[in-house]
Design a protein around this motif. Structure first.
Motif, PDB file in Angstrom:
ATOM      1  N   LYS A 185       9.242  -3.522  -4.227  1.00  0.00           N
ATOM      2  CA  LYS A 185       8.624  -2.274  -4.671  1.00  0.00           C
ATOM      3  C   LYS A 185       7.257  -2.498  -5.312  1.00  0.00           C
ATOM      4  O   LYS A 185       6.670  -1.564  -5.863  1.00  0.00           O
ATOM      5  CB  LYS A 185       9.544  -1.567  -5.671  1.00  0.00           C
ATOM      6  N   TYR A 186       6.742  -3.728  -5.251  1.00  0.00           N
ATOM      7  CA  TYR A 186       5.448  -4.015  -5.867  1.00  0.00           C
ATOM      8  C   TYR A 186       4.331  -3.214  -5.202  1.00  0.00           C
ATOM      9  O   TYR A 186       4.290  -3.087  -3.975  1.00  0.00           O
ATOM     10  CB  TYR A 186       5.122  -5.500  -5.746  1.00  0.00           C
ATOM     11  N   PRO A 187       3.377  -2.704  -5.994  1.00  0.00           N
ATOM     12  CA  PRO A 187       2.206  -2.033  -5.428  1.00  0.00           C
ATOM     13  C   PRO A 187       1.134  -3.044  -5.033  1.00  0.00           C
ATOM     14  O   PRO A 187       1.292  -4.256  -5.223  1.00  0.00           O
ATOM     15  CB  PRO A 187       1.738  -1.136  -6.566  1.00  0.00           C
ATOM     16  N   ALA A 188       0.007  -2.539  -4.526  1.00  0.00           N
ATOM     17  CA  ALA A 188      -1.051  -3.411  -4.010  1.00  0.00           C
ATOM     18  C   ALA A 188      -1.676  -4.262  -5.105  1.00  0.00           C
ATOM     19  O   ALA A 188      -2.088  -5.400  -4.853  1.00  0.00           O
ATOM     20  CB  ALA A 188      -2.118  -2.573  -3.315  1.00  0.00           C
ATOM     21  N   ILE A 241      -8.720  -4.546   1.762  1.00  0.00           N
ATOM     22  CA  ILE A 241      -7.770  -3.604   2.369  1.00  0.00           C
ATOM     23  C   ILE A 241      -7.195  -2.675   1.301  1.00  0.00           C
ATOM     24  O   ILE A 241      -7.036  -1.465   1.530  1.00  0.00           O
ATOM     25  CB  ILE A 241      -6.637  -4.370   3.081  1.00  0.00           C
ATOM     26  N   SER A 242      -6.934  -3.204   0.119  1.00  0.00           N
ATOM     27  CA  SER A 242      -6.298  -2.408  -0.932  1.00  0.00           C
ATOM     28  C   SER A 242      -7.233  -1.353  -1.515  1.00  0.00           C
ATOM     29  O   SER A 242      -6.767  -0.312  -1.992  1.00  0.00           O
ATOM     30  CB  SER A 242      -5.780  -3.327  -2.050  1.00  0.00           C
ATOM     31  N   ILE A 243      -8.558  -1.599  -1.496  1.00  0.00           N
ATOM     32  CA  ILE A 243      -9.487  -0.630  -2.092  1.00  0.00           C
ATOM     33  C   ILE A 243     -10.115   0.305  -1.065  1.00  0.00           C
ATOM     34  O   ILE A 243     -10.807   1.247  -1.441  1.00  0.00           O
ATOM     35  CB  ILE A 243     -10.617  -1.346  -2.868  1.00  0.00           C
ATOM     36  N   LEU A 244      -9.879   0.068   0.214  1.00  0.00           N
ATOM     37  CA  LEU A 244     -10.482   0.915   1.248  1.00  0.00           C
ATOM     38  C   LEU A 244     -10.124   2.398   1.099  1.00  0.00           C
ATOM     39  O   LEU A 244     -11.017   3.252   1.223  1.00  0.00           O
ATOM     40  CB  LEU A 244     -10.081   0.413   2.641  1.00  0.00           C
ATOM     41  N   MET A 295       0.834  -1.206   0.000  1.00  0.00           N
ATOM     42  CA  MET A 295       0.000   0.000   0.000  1.00  0.00           C
ATOM     43  C   MET A 295       0.869   1.256   0.000  1.00  0.00           C
ATOM     44  O   MET A 295       0.578   2.231  -0.716  1.00  0.00           O
ATOM     45  CB  MET A 295      -0.914  -0.012   1.227  1.00  0.00           C
ATOM     46  N   LEU A 296       1.933   1.246   0.802  1.00  0.00           N
ATOM     47  CA  LEU A 296       2.842   2.384   0.832  1.00  0.00           C
ATOM     48  C   LEU A 296       3.504   2.586  -0.529  1.00  0.00           C
ATOM     49  O   LEU A 296       3.636   3.726  -1.011  1.00  0.00           O
ATOM     50  CB  LEU A 296       3.908   2.162   1.910  1.00  0.00           C
TER      51      LEU A 296
END
Length: 285
Positions: free
Chosen positions: A230-233, A258-261, A76-77
Protein backbone atom coordinates in the motif's frame (compact mmCIF):
# COMPACT_ATOMS: atom_id res chain seq x y z
CA UNK A 1 16.58 59.06 -27.80
CA UNK A 2 12.90 58.88 -28.70
CA UNK A 3 10.21 57.53 -26.38
CA UNK A 4 9.57 54.60 -28.72
CA UNK A 5 13.26 53.62 -28.64
CA UNK A 6 13.31 53.78 -24.83
CA UNK A 7 10.28 51.52 -24.63
CA UNK A 8 11.85 49.06 -27.05
CA UNK A 9 15.05 48.93 -24.99
CA UNK A 10 13.05 48.43 -21.79
CA UNK A 11 11.07 45.57 -23.34
CA UNK A 12 14.26 43.90 -24.63
CA UNK A 13 15.94 44.18 -21.22
CA UNK A 14 12.82 42.93 -19.44
CA UNK A 15 12.41 39.86 -21.60
CA UNK A 16 16.14 39.13 -21.55
CA UNK A 17 16.11 39.09 -17.74
CA UNK A 18 12.92 37.00 -17.66
CA UNK A 19 14.39 34.51 -20.15
CA UNK A 20 17.62 34.21 -18.14
CA UNK A 21 15.70 33.67 -14.90
CA UNK A 22 13.38 31.17 -16.61
CA UNK A 23 16.34 29.13 -17.93
CA UNK A 24 17.95 29.23 -14.49
CA UNK A 25 14.73 27.98 -12.86
CA UNK A 26 13.94 25.24 -15.37
CA UNK A 27 17.49 23.95 -15.83
CA UNK A 28 17.37 21.47 -12.88
CA UNK A 29 14.22 19.88 -14.28
CA UNK A 30 15.70 19.65 -17.78
CA UNK A 31 18.93 18.19 -16.34
CA UNK A 32 16.87 15.64 -14.42
CA UNK A 33 15.00 14.60 -17.57
CA UNK A 34 18.27 14.26 -19.50
CA UNK A 35 19.92 12.36 -16.65
CA UNK A 36 17.24 9.67 -16.78
CA UNK A 37 18.65 8.67 -20.19
CA UNK A 38 22.31 8.68 -19.10
CA UNK A 39 24.36 5.71 -17.87
CA UNK A 40 24.99 5.85 -14.16
CA UNK A 41 28.67 6.83 -14.57
CA UNK A 42 27.86 9.75 -16.89
CA UNK A 43 25.31 11.54 -14.72
CA UNK A 44 27.80 13.49 -12.61
CA UNK A 45 30.49 13.83 -15.27
CA UNK A 46 29.27 17.25 -16.43
CA UNK A 47 26.44 19.76 -16.62
CA UNK A 48 25.26 18.71 -20.07
CA UNK A 49 21.54 18.11 -20.38
CA UNK A 50 21.71 15.78 -23.37
CA UNK A 51 23.29 12.34 -22.81
CA UNK A 52 26.30 11.31 -24.86
CA UNK A 53 24.93 7.81 -25.19
CA UNK A 54 21.21 7.52 -24.46
CA UNK A 55 19.95 4.47 -22.59
CA UNK A 56 16.57 3.38 -21.23
CA UNK A 57 18.17 1.37 -18.42
CA UNK A 58 16.89 3.79 -15.77
CA UNK A 59 13.27 3.48 -16.91
CA UNK A 60 13.48 -0.29 -17.30
CA UNK A 61 14.81 -0.63 -13.75
CA UNK A 62 12.19 1.83 -12.48
CA UNK A 63 9.43 -0.52 -13.67
CA UNK A 64 10.72 -3.44 -11.61
CA UNK A 65 8.86 -4.64 -8.54
CA UNK A 66 10.21 -4.04 -5.08
CA UNK A 67 10.19 -7.26 -3.10
CA UNK A 68 7.46 -8.62 -5.35
CA UNK A 69 4.84 -6.48 -3.54
CA UNK A 70 4.82 -3.16 -5.35
CA UNK A 71 6.04 -1.34 -8.44
CA UNK A 72 5.96 2.29 -9.52
CA UNK A 73 2.54 2.01 -11.20
CA UNK A 74 0.93 0.42 -8.16
CA UNK A 75 2.61 3.04 -5.97
CA UNK A 76 1.13 5.77 -8.17
CA UNK A 77 -2.31 4.17 -7.92
CA UNK A 78 -1.93 3.99 -4.13
CA UNK A 79 -0.94 7.65 -4.03
CA UNK A 80 -3.93 8.98 -5.91
CA UNK A 81 -6.36 6.65 -4.15
CA UNK A 82 -6.00 8.93 -1.11
CA UNK A 83 -4.80 12.18 -2.73
CA UNK A 84 -7.93 12.67 -4.87
CA UNK A 85 -10.42 12.12 -1.99
CA UNK A 86 -8.29 14.35 0.24
CA UNK A 87 -8.39 17.14 -2.36
CA UNK A 88 -12.17 16.85 -2.79
CA UNK A 89 -12.90 16.80 0.94
CA UNK A 90 -10.49 19.68 1.57
CA UNK A 91 -12.18 21.89 -1.02
CA UNK A 92 -15.68 21.10 0.28
CA UNK A 93 -14.85 21.57 3.97
CA UNK A 94 -12.75 24.70 3.40
CA UNK A 95 -15.48 26.29 1.26
CA UNK A 96 -18.17 25.62 3.88
CA UNK A 97 -15.97 26.96 6.67
CA UNK A 98 -14.95 30.06 4.72
CA UNK A 99 -18.59 30.73 3.80
CA UNK A 100 -19.61 30.47 7.43
CA UNK A 101 -16.93 32.84 8.69
CA UNK A 102 -17.15 35.20 5.73
CA UNK A 103 -20.90 35.68 5.43
CA UNK A 104 -22.55 34.86 8.78
CA UNK A 105 -22.44 36.59 12.15
CA UNK A 106 -22.77 34.32 15.17
CA UNK A 107 -21.79 34.26 18.83
CA UNK A 108 -18.05 33.67 19.32
CA UNK A 109 -17.24 34.16 15.65
CA UNK A 110 -14.23 36.42 16.29
CA UNK A 111 -12.80 34.12 18.95
CA UNK A 112 -13.23 31.02 16.81
CA UNK A 113 -11.70 32.73 13.81
CA UNK A 114 -8.72 33.86 15.90
CA UNK A 115 -8.23 30.29 17.14
CA UNK A 116 -8.45 29.03 13.56
CA UNK A 117 -5.85 31.52 12.35
CA UNK A 118 -3.56 30.69 15.27
CA UNK A 119 -3.23 27.13 13.97
CA UNK A 120 -1.25 28.57 11.04
CA UNK A 121 1.64 29.04 13.47
CA UNK A 122 1.45 25.49 14.81
CA UNK A 123 4.11 23.30 13.14
CA UNK A 124 3.01 19.86 11.99
CA UNK A 125 5.87 18.19 13.86
CA UNK A 126 4.19 19.19 17.15
CA UNK A 127 1.03 17.34 16.13
CA UNK A 128 2.61 14.11 14.91
CA UNK A 129 2.82 12.32 18.28
CA UNK A 130 -0.70 13.14 19.61
CA UNK A 131 -2.21 12.46 16.18
CA UNK A 132 -0.45 9.12 15.92
CA UNK A 133 -1.65 8.12 19.40
CA UNK A 134 -5.21 9.17 18.56
CA UNK A 135 -5.28 7.35 15.20
CA UNK A 136 -3.74 4.27 16.80
CA UNK A 137 -6.53 4.23 19.41
CA UNK A 138 -9.07 4.53 16.58
CA UNK A 139 -7.40 1.57 14.85
CA UNK A 140 -6.62 3.63 11.76
CA UNK A 141 -2.86 3.03 11.63
CA UNK A 142 -2.27 0.64 8.75
CA UNK A 143 -5.79 1.22 7.40
CA UNK A 144 -6.29 -0.06 3.86
CA UNK A 145 -8.42 3.02 3.16
CA UNK A 146 -5.71 5.50 4.29
CA UNK A 147 -8.11 6.93 6.89
CA UNK A 148 -5.48 9.04 8.75
CA UNK A 149 -4.60 10.73 5.45
CA UNK A 150 -8.18 11.33 4.25
CA UNK A 151 -10.48 11.89 7.24
CA UNK A 152 -8.76 15.07 8.59
CA UNK A 153 -9.40 16.77 5.24
CA UNK A 154 -13.15 16.57 5.97
CA UNK A 155 -12.78 19.08 8.82
CA UNK A 156 -11.09 22.07 7.14
CA UNK A 157 -7.70 21.37 8.67
CA UNK A 158 -5.92 23.42 5.99
CA UNK A 159 -6.28 26.84 7.61
CA UNK A 160 -4.44 28.60 4.79
CA UNK A 161 -7.16 27.58 2.31
CA UNK A 162 -9.92 28.84 4.60
CA UNK A 163 -8.18 32.19 4.98
CA UNK A 164 -7.57 32.40 1.22
CA UNK A 165 -11.23 31.70 0.41
CA UNK A 166 -12.42 34.24 2.98
CA UNK A 167 -10.21 36.87 1.35
CA UNK A 168 -11.67 35.96 -2.03
CA UNK A 169 -15.21 36.10 -0.63
CA UNK A 170 -14.67 39.71 0.36
CA UNK A 171 -14.37 40.59 -3.33
CA UNK A 172 -17.79 39.10 -4.14
CA UNK A 173 -20.63 41.66 -3.86
CA UNK A 174 -23.25 40.72 -1.27
CA UNK A 175 -25.90 42.08 -3.63
CA UNK A 176 -25.56 38.88 -5.68
CA UNK A 177 -26.54 36.79 -2.66
CA UNK A 178 -29.42 39.13 -1.86
CA UNK A 179 -30.68 38.75 -5.43
CA UNK A 180 -30.45 34.97 -5.09
CA UNK A 181 -32.51 35.08 -1.88
CA UNK A 182 -35.15 37.18 -3.64
CA UNK A 183 -35.30 34.46 -6.30
CA UNK A 184 -36.02 31.92 -3.56
CA UNK A 185 -32.57 30.41 -2.90
CA UNK A 186 -31.62 29.36 0.61
CA UNK A 187 -28.07 29.61 1.96
CA UNK A 188 -26.91 26.27 0.54
CA UNK A 189 -28.40 26.99 -2.89
CA UNK A 190 -26.81 30.44 -2.86
CA UNK A 191 -23.47 28.91 -2.00
CA UNK A 192 -23.67 26.29 -4.77
CA UNK A 193 -25.22 28.42 -7.53
CA UNK A 194 -23.71 31.86 -6.84
CA UNK A 195 -20.67 31.72 -4.58
CA UNK A 196 -18.91 28.56 -5.78
CA UNK A 197 -18.84 29.56 -9.50
CA UNK A 198 -17.28 32.89 -8.54
CA UNK A 199 -14.81 31.15 -6.23
CA UNK A 200 -13.59 28.90 -9.05
CA UNK A 201 -10.10 30.48 -9.46
CA UNK A 202 -9.47 30.31 -5.70
CA UNK A 203 -10.82 26.75 -5.50
CA UNK A 204 -8.54 25.66 -8.33
CA UNK A 205 -5.58 27.20 -6.51
CA UNK A 206 -6.49 25.41 -3.28
CA UNK A 207 -6.98 22.13 -5.12
CA UNK A 208 -3.59 22.41 -6.82
CA UNK A 209 -1.84 23.23 -3.56
CA UNK A 210 -3.48 20.32 -1.76
CA UNK A 211 -2.82 17.96 -4.67
CA UNK A 212 0.90 18.79 -4.68
CA UNK A 213 1.24 18.74 -0.89
CA UNK A 214 -0.57 15.42 -0.52
CA UNK A 215 1.29 13.85 -3.46
CA UNK A 216 4.66 14.90 -2.04
CA UNK A 217 3.86 13.98 1.57
CA UNK A 218 6.42 11.51 2.89
CA UNK A 219 6.03 11.61 6.66
CA UNK A 220 2.27 10.95 6.72
CA UNK A 221 2.40 7.67 4.74
CA UNK A 222 5.58 6.69 6.59
CA UNK A 223 3.74 6.95 9.92
CA UNK A 224 0.38 5.48 8.98
CA UNK A 225 1.03 2.98 6.15
CA UNK A 226 2.72 -0.23 7.32
CA UNK A 227 1.92 -2.54 4.40
CA UNK A 228 4.51 -2.43 1.56
CA UNK A 229 1.78 -3.26 -0.98
CA UNK A 230 0.00 0.00 0.00
CA UNK A 231 3.04 2.30 -0.14
CA UNK A 232 2.59 5.52 -2.15
CA UNK A 233 5.06 6.90 -4.70
CA UNK A 234 6.98 9.01 -2.16
CA UNK A 235 7.99 5.95 -0.14
CA UNK A 236 8.58 3.89 -3.30
CA UNK A 237 11.11 6.48 -4.50
CA UNK A 238 12.91 6.14 -1.17
CA UNK A 239 12.91 2.36 -1.56
CA UNK A 240 14.58 2.80 -4.96
CA UNK A 241 17.63 4.11 -3.11
CA UNK A 242 19.38 0.87 -2.24
CA UNK A 243 22.36 1.95 -0.13
CA UNK A 244 23.71 -1.60 0.11
CA UNK A 245 24.05 -2.19 -3.64
CA UNK A 246 24.91 1.43 -4.43
CA UNK A 247 22.71 4.13 -5.85
CA UNK A 248 21.52 3.57 -9.43
CA UNK A 249 20.91 7.26 -10.02
CA UNK A 250 19.31 6.86 -13.43
CA UNK A 251 16.75 4.53 -11.85
CA UNK A 252 16.14 6.92 -8.95
CA UNK A 253 15.74 9.92 -11.26
CA UNK A 254 13.48 7.97 -13.63
CA UNK A 255 11.28 6.88 -10.74
CA UNK A 256 11.16 10.43 -9.41
CA UNK A 257 10.26 11.87 -12.81
CA UNK A 258 7.43 9.37 -13.31
CA UNK A 259 6.07 10.15 -9.84
CA UNK A 260 5.95 13.94 -10.37
CA UNK A 261 4.63 13.93 -13.95
CA UNK A 262 0.92 14.05 -12.94
CA UNK A 263 1.56 17.11 -10.74
CA UNK A 264 3.43 18.89 -13.53
CA UNK A 265 0.75 18.11 -16.12
CA UNK A 266 -2.12 19.20 -13.86
CA UNK A 267 -0.31 22.40 -12.91
CA UNK A 268 0.23 23.44 -16.53
CA UNK A 269 -3.38 22.63 -17.43
CA UNK A 270 -4.74 24.79 -14.59
CA UNK A 271 -2.00 27.42 -14.36
CA UNK A 272 -4.18 30.34 -15.53
CA UNK A 273 -6.81 29.67 -12.88
CA UNK A 274 -4.05 29.08 -10.34
CA UNK A 275 -2.39 32.47 -10.94
CA UNK A 276 -5.76 34.26 -10.95
CA UNK A 277 -6.78 32.64 -7.70
CA UNK A 278 -3.51 33.48 -5.93
CA UNK A 279 -3.52 37.12 -7.06
CA UNK A 280 -7.21 37.72 -6.36
CA UNK A 281 -7.18 35.93 -3.02
CA UNK A 282 -4.52 38.27 -1.66
CA UNK A 283 -6.53 41.43 -2.37
CA UNK A 284 -9.04 42.63 0.18
CA UNK A 285 -12.24 43.92 -1.36
Amino acid sequence: MSLKTKRTIQIVIRYTVLTAVGIFMIYPLLWMIGATFKPNNEIFSGLNILPKKATFEGYLNAMKNYGGDINIWKAMLNTYSYVIPAVIFTIVSSTLTAYGFGRFKFFGRSVLFAILMSTLFLPQVVLNVPQYIMYNIFGWVGSKLYLPLIVPSMFATETYFVFMLIQFLRNIPKELEEAAKIDGCNEIQTLIKVIVPMLKPALVSCALFKFMWASNDFLGPLLYVNNPAKYPATIFVKLAMDSDAGFAWNRILSTSLISILPSIIIFFIAQNQFVEGISAGGVKG
